[in-house]
Design a protein around this motif. Structure first.
Motif, short mmCIF file in Angstrom:
data_model
loop_
_atom_site.label_atom_id
_atom_site.label_comp_id
_atom_site.label_asym_id
_atom_site.label_seq_id
_atom_site.Cartn_x
_atom_site.Cartn_y
_atom_site.Cartn_z
N HIS A 1 -40.98 29.71 4.72
CA HIS A 1 -41.01 28.37 5.27
C HIS A 1 -42.12 28.41 6.54
O HIS A 1 -43.14 27.86 6.68
N ALA A 2 -41.65 29.40 7.46
CA ALA A 2 -42.40 29.59 8.72
C ALA A 2 -43.78 29.95 8.23
O ALA A 2 -44.86 29.52 8.81
N ALA A 3 -43.90 30.94 7.27
CA ALA A 3 -45.40 31.39 6.66
C ALA A 3 -46.35 30.19 6.04
O ALA A 3 -47.33 30.13 6.62
N VAL A 4 -45.46 29.36 5.51
CA VAL A 4 -46.35 28.32 4.87
C VAL A 4 -46.74 27.24 5.83
O VAL A 4 -47.77 26.91 5.80
N VAL A 5 -45.84 26.86 6.62
CA VAL A 5 -46.13 25.87 7.61
C VAL A 5 -47.15 26.37 8.71
O VAL A 5 -48.06 25.76 8.87
N ALA A 6 -47.13 27.81 9.18
CA ALA A 6 -47.98 27.98 9.93
C ALA A 6 -49.59 28.23 9.52
O ALA A 6 -50.53 27.66 9.95
N ARG A 7 -49.52 28.49 7.94
CA ARG A 7 -50.83 28.58 7.19
C ARG A 7 -51.35 26.90 7.32
O ARG A 7 -52.53 26.94 7.52
N SER A 8 -50.56 26.16 6.98
CA SER A 8 -50.86 24.90 6.78
C SER A 8 -51.49 24.30 8.17
O SER A 8 -52.26 23.36 8.10
N MET A 9 -50.90 24.59 9.17
CA MET A 9 -51.37 24.31 10.55
C MET A 9 -52.30 25.11 11.10
O MET A 9 -52.87 25.00 12.40
N GLY A 10 -52.54 26.38 10.31
CA GLY A 10 -53.92 27.03 10.88
C GLY A 10 -53.40 27.87 11.89
O GLY A 10 -54.16 28.19 12.99
N LYS A 11 -52.10 28.34 12.09
CA LYS A 11 -51.74 29.03 13.36
C LYS A 11 -51.20 30.32 13.03
O LYS A 11 -50.66 30.63 11.93
N PRO A 12 -51.52 31.31 13.96
CA PRO A 12 -51.21 32.63 13.51
C PRO A 12 -49.91 32.88 13.56
O PRO A 12 -48.89 32.17 14.26
N SER A 13 -49.29 33.64 12.44
CA SER A 13 -47.98 33.89 12.32
C SER A 13 -47.59 35.32 11.88
O SER A 13 -48.57 35.92 11.23
N VAL A 14 -46.43 35.74 12.40
CA VAL A 14 -45.95 37.05 12.08
C VAL A 14 -44.67 36.90 11.38
O VAL A 14 -44.01 36.11 12.05
N VAL A 15 -44.60 37.55 10.25
CA VAL A 15 -43.19 37.49 9.65
C VAL A 15 -42.39 38.72 9.57
O VAL A 15 -43.18 39.72 9.68
N SER A 16 -41.22 39.02 9.14
CA SER A 16 -40.58 40.27 8.92
C SER A 16 -40.47 41.22 9.99
O SER A 16 -40.73 42.08 9.91
N ALA A 17 -40.60 40.68 11.19
CA ALA A 17 -40.75 41.42 12.53
C ALA A 17 -39.32 42.01 12.60
O ALA A 17 -38.56 41.54 13.67
N ALA A 18 -38.64 42.65 11.80
CA ALA A 18 -37.34 43.29 11.81
C ALA A 18 -36.95 43.83 13.15
O ALA A 18 -35.77 43.99 13.52
N ALA A 19 -37.83 44.49 13.71
CA ALA A 19 -37.42 45.16 15.10
C ALA A 19 -37.14 44.26 16.22
O ALA A 19 -36.50 44.87 17.33
N ILE A 20 -37.21 43.02 15.91
CA ILE A 20 -37.04 41.96 17.11
C ILE A 20 -35.72 41.31 16.61
O ILE A 20 -35.34 41.06 15.40
N GLU A 21 -34.93 41.22 17.62
CA GLU A 21 -33.62 40.33 17.33
C GLU A 21 -33.76 38.98 18.31
O GLU A 21 -33.99 39.08 19.70
N VAL A 22 -33.68 37.93 17.90
CA VAL A 22 -33.63 36.74 18.57
C VAL A 22 -32.24 36.11 18.83
O VAL A 22 -31.49 35.89 18.17
N ASP A 23 -32.24 35.96 20.17
CA ASP A 23 -30.83 35.80 20.81
C ASP A 23 -30.97 34.37 21.49
O ASP A 23 -31.26 34.14 22.68
N THR A 24 -30.37 33.44 20.56
CA THR A 24 -30.45 31.90 21.25
C THR A 24 -29.75 31.60 22.21
O THR A 24 -29.83 30.77 23.08
N THR A 25 -28.52 32.26 22.34
CA THR A 25 -27.44 31.95 23.22
C THR A 25 -27.88 32.51 24.44
O THR A 25 -27.82 31.64 25.38
N ALA A 26 -28.36 33.81 24.62
CA ALA A 26 -28.84 34.56 26.09
C ALA A 26 -30.26 34.00 25.99
O ALA A 26 -30.78 34.36 27.44
N GLY A 27 -31.06 33.23 25.19
CA GLY A 27 -32.37 32.78 25.66
C GLY A 27 -33.25 33.88 25.48
O GLY A 27 -34.07 33.98 26.58
N CYS A 28 -33.03 35.04 24.95
CA CYS A 28 -34.00 36.04 24.83
C CYS A 28 -34.24 36.79 23.60
O CYS A 28 -33.81 36.25 22.54
#
Lengths: 524, 199
Positions: free
Chosen positions: A442-469
């Motif tokens: 979804h992220a890739a398809v939407v980013a392309r439709s909006m012409g915005k740069p996008s990187v997917v499968s960046a598995a080395a990153i962990e998004v922690d929404t609770t800690a906000g980091c």
């Protein structure tokens, strides 16, 4: 044999139209003396016959039994490593039958469109005496599809594990095949699991997705796919095992430096699933220096052979390297330009060939803005570029935050994945990074439709929404930290590095000079 | 009932503006706004007033929607039909994603490059495949509508997006908030919410 070609050195290699592009590459590897797991190829002709008649060709049944017996008989020859198991490899817990992979491979690459089955038990071995150290077990010898790794990832991408791009699961369920094999076993038919797997791969030529792919890319529906059956090798066998993808030059920049990803102690399909963070290939040098040296040597020789950049998929098992696939080319835009120019400088190709190598569309793509990757750039992760272009902004870890923060300057939305519920965040962000999901997410398809740069499968990153980091290899990047993403190369970089466009690219400038010279001389 | 219609439509759309909610529900704009205000008073939806803002559900709204939708499904007794339709949908979904990717990207020598839409023949082939997929998706919408009437809006919305694309406005395949892809994704979200499957 009419339909089956054993994987042995063959000069010249069989026609790709007959054995498929992937097997053609395997024959090339064998001819060059590289280690390829034993096996055989079932021709596209067999597939065409199967699809035309709607049943398994009779000749193929007998040929398949014979080929599996030959494969089983040749397997003990692999004992030179002193490993107490049969064949090219076996999981530590199984001492009995030979396990094989059954992979699709058409003459034209159709990444991810057809089926591949791993760990299929070759029942030809049930007739043979078990190895001396193995306890005889009828249960083990019965045909079945082992489900090591357990989930659907066992049936992965059709063409190669490096090309797996889609997080969606293929049509064929593991259990379907197990059932089919089980039924055949009850009927006392030998080789039934392998045969079912071959039928499944043949049939996958006509799945709706495969048909659509061929329609879109002007590929004939009449070609059919070849099927490659090989002894399994296990990247998860022990601590001296692993899998990876290796490029002879950096596919992002074209620089002459061996580049790739490796996953220690894992099978090949895990490398691209996005479920496990891969390590940079260079880590292999310190951990398995012999495997590394052999791999680097292989890439050098393969470049000279193809006179082109190439990449291989490999597995090493108990310290022993196996090459599973080779493909030349595959660089985009400016990387393709740089590689062509430097190969000409090195004398690997002449300038005219360099000019012919770069397509007009690659030339156009060479103007896409990129992060200038020099030694000073702090790359925090490398995912898959899903929508080209560079964006710099402050990290937001939820769509709500992105929408709020965007009022005060550009934002990079970092999410595990996105859904329609994140639309306001996607709309507000200057760029999007996700940690799971591939180029069709979804992220890739939407980013392309909006012409915005996008990187997917960046598995080395962990998004922690609770800690906000965002966490990455021991570092914590709090919300608001400025990062830059490159939607072509897949880099996620700290801060706002220098950005280059094709206009300032020295390699592109040289290539264009050569083109002008060629026009002046009237040689094009 | 209309309250659930507006609440649930917004739930499946995520964050969006009044006009889009009205279009998706088939209600008039004043009628839709009136429902949204009622829902906001009840604390179920909220309006974020920023350039990227719009209407969206609160956490309480999401919980209420999940409960109401579950009750509706149980009362209708149509769980097996919805589950079957979802299975079929899952078979078609990878194709839709492939087509959206093919619309945006076009591989050159195996490397994906942005589709610059200068090759009308290629874009035409993508459209043809969308039409073919739509033909096979229609029975799914039909079964869902039989099972739960509120699914009736998806078929005309998908057909309208495709018709606009076929009339030459190709951005309605995957590039607008009312595109085929956008409506398809709402249908996906709707099925997940209706069946209580976490994304």
């Amino acid at each position: 044999m009419r339909f089956i070609h054993p994987l042995t050195p063959t000069t010249p290699p069989p026609d790709p139209d007959l054995v498929g592009a992937k097997a053609h590459g395997l024959f090339t590897l064998l001819n060059l003396g590289f280690p390829v797991p034993s096996g055989f190829v079932i021709s596209t002709e067999a597939c065409r016959t199967f699809l035309h008649d709607g049943r398994f060709p009779e000749d193929l049944s007998s040929e398949l039994s014979e080929a599996l017996s030959d494969l089983a008989a040749s397997a003990p020859d692999r004992h030179e490593t002193g490993q107490p198991y049969r064949g090219a490899g076996q999981p530590p817990t199984v001492d009995g039958p030979l396990l094989v992979s059954v992979r699709s491979g058409a003459a034209v690459s159709m990444p991810g469109m057809m089926n591949t089955l791993l760990n299929v038990v070759s029942t030809a071995l049930t007739d043979l005496a078990p190895p001396p150290h193995a306890a005889p077990s009828f249960e083990r010898a019965s045909p079945k599809v082992a489900t090591r790794g357990s989930d659907k990832a066992d049936i992965t991408d059709a063409v190669s594990f490096a090309e797996t791009s889609d997080s969606e699961t293929p049509d064929l369920e593991t259990s379907d095949l197990a059932d089919a094999a089980g039924t055949n076993a009850a009927a006392g038919k030998g080789d039934s699991a392998v045969r079912s797997a071959v039928e499944a791969v043949f049939s996958s030529w006509n799945t709706a997705r495969a048909v659509t792919y061929r329609e879109l890319h002007d590929i004939s529906h009449d070609l059919g796919t070849a099927v490659i059956v090989q002894a399994m090798v296990f990247g998860d066998r022990d601590r001296h095992s692993g899998s990876g993808v290796a490029f002879s030059r950096d596919p992002s920049t074209g620089e002459r430096v061996v580049y790739g990803d490796v996953l220690f102690g894992h099978q090949g399909e895990d490398v691209v699933s996005g479920r496990f963070p891969t390590r940079p290939l260079i880590d292999l040098a310190g951990r398995e220096s012999l495997v590394w040296a052999e791999l680097v040597g292989a890439l050098e020789l393969l470049e000279r052979h193809f006179r082109d950049v190439c990449h291989v998929e490999f597995t090493y098992e108990s310290g022993r390297l196996w090459l599973l696939q080779v493909r030349p080319g595959g660089l985009s835009g400016r990387a393709a330009v740089r590689a062509a120019v430097e190969m000409a400088d090195e004398g690997l190709i002449d300038r005219r060939t360099a000019l012919n190598r770069v397509t007009p569309r690659q030339l156009k793509a060479a103007h896409t803005p990129r992060i200038r990757l020099d030694g000073t750039v702090d790359v925090v992760a490398r995912g898959v570029g899903a929508s080209p272009g560079v964006a710099t902004g402050r990290i937001a870890v939820t769509a709500d935050q992105a929408a709020r923060m965007a009022a005060h300057g550009p934002v990079i939305l970092a999410r595990p994945h996105t859904s329609p519920l994140d639309m306001h965040g996607l709309a507000a962000a200057a760029g999007i990074v996700t940690t799971v999901g591939g180029p069709t997410s979804h992220a890739a398809v939407v980013a392309r439709s909006m012409g915005k740069p996008s990187v997917v499968s960046a598995a080395a990153i962990e998004v922690d929404t609770t800690a906000g980091c965002v966490r990455t290899s021991g570092r914590v990047l709090t919300e608001g930290t400025v990062i830059t993403i490159d939607g072509l190369g897949g880099e996620v970089v700290l801060g706002s590095p220098e950005i280059t466009t094709g206009d300032t690219d020295p390699h592109l400038a040289r290539l264009l000079t050569w083109a002008e010279e060629a026009i002046d001389k009237g040689t094009t | 009932m209309t309250d659930l219609l507006v609440l649930h439509t917004l739930r499946c759309m995520g964050f969006t503006d009044l006009e889009r909610v009205a279009e998706a529900t088939g209600l008039s704009i004043p009628e839709t706004e009136s429902h949204l205000i009622d829902l906001a008073v009840a604390g179920l939806v909220t309006k974020i007033p920023s350039p990227f803002g719009g209407w969206g559900l609160t956490e309480a709204g999401k919980a209420a929607d999940a409960r109401l939708v579950a009750e509706e499904l149980a009362a209708s007794g149509s769980l097996p039909e919805v589950a079957d339709a979802y299975e079929t949908f899952l078979g078609l979904n990878p194709e839709l994603l492939d087509l959206c990717s093919a619309w945006h990207m076009r591989p050159v020598g195996g490397v994906p490059e942005v589709n610059d839409h200068k090759d009308a023949a290629y874009d035409g082939r993508v459209l043809t495949r969308f039409t073919d997929l739509d033909r096979r998706a229609a029975p799914v919408c039909h079964s869902l509508t039989e099972a739960l009437p509120r699914f009736s809006r998806y078929r005309p919305r998908l057909a309208a997006a495709l018709a606009r694309a076929e009339a030459g406005a190709m951005e309605h395949l995957a590039d607008t908030t009312t595109s085929y892809h956008a409506v398809w994704f709402q249908l996906h979200e709707d099925l997940l919410v209706t069946l209580g499957i976490p994304r």
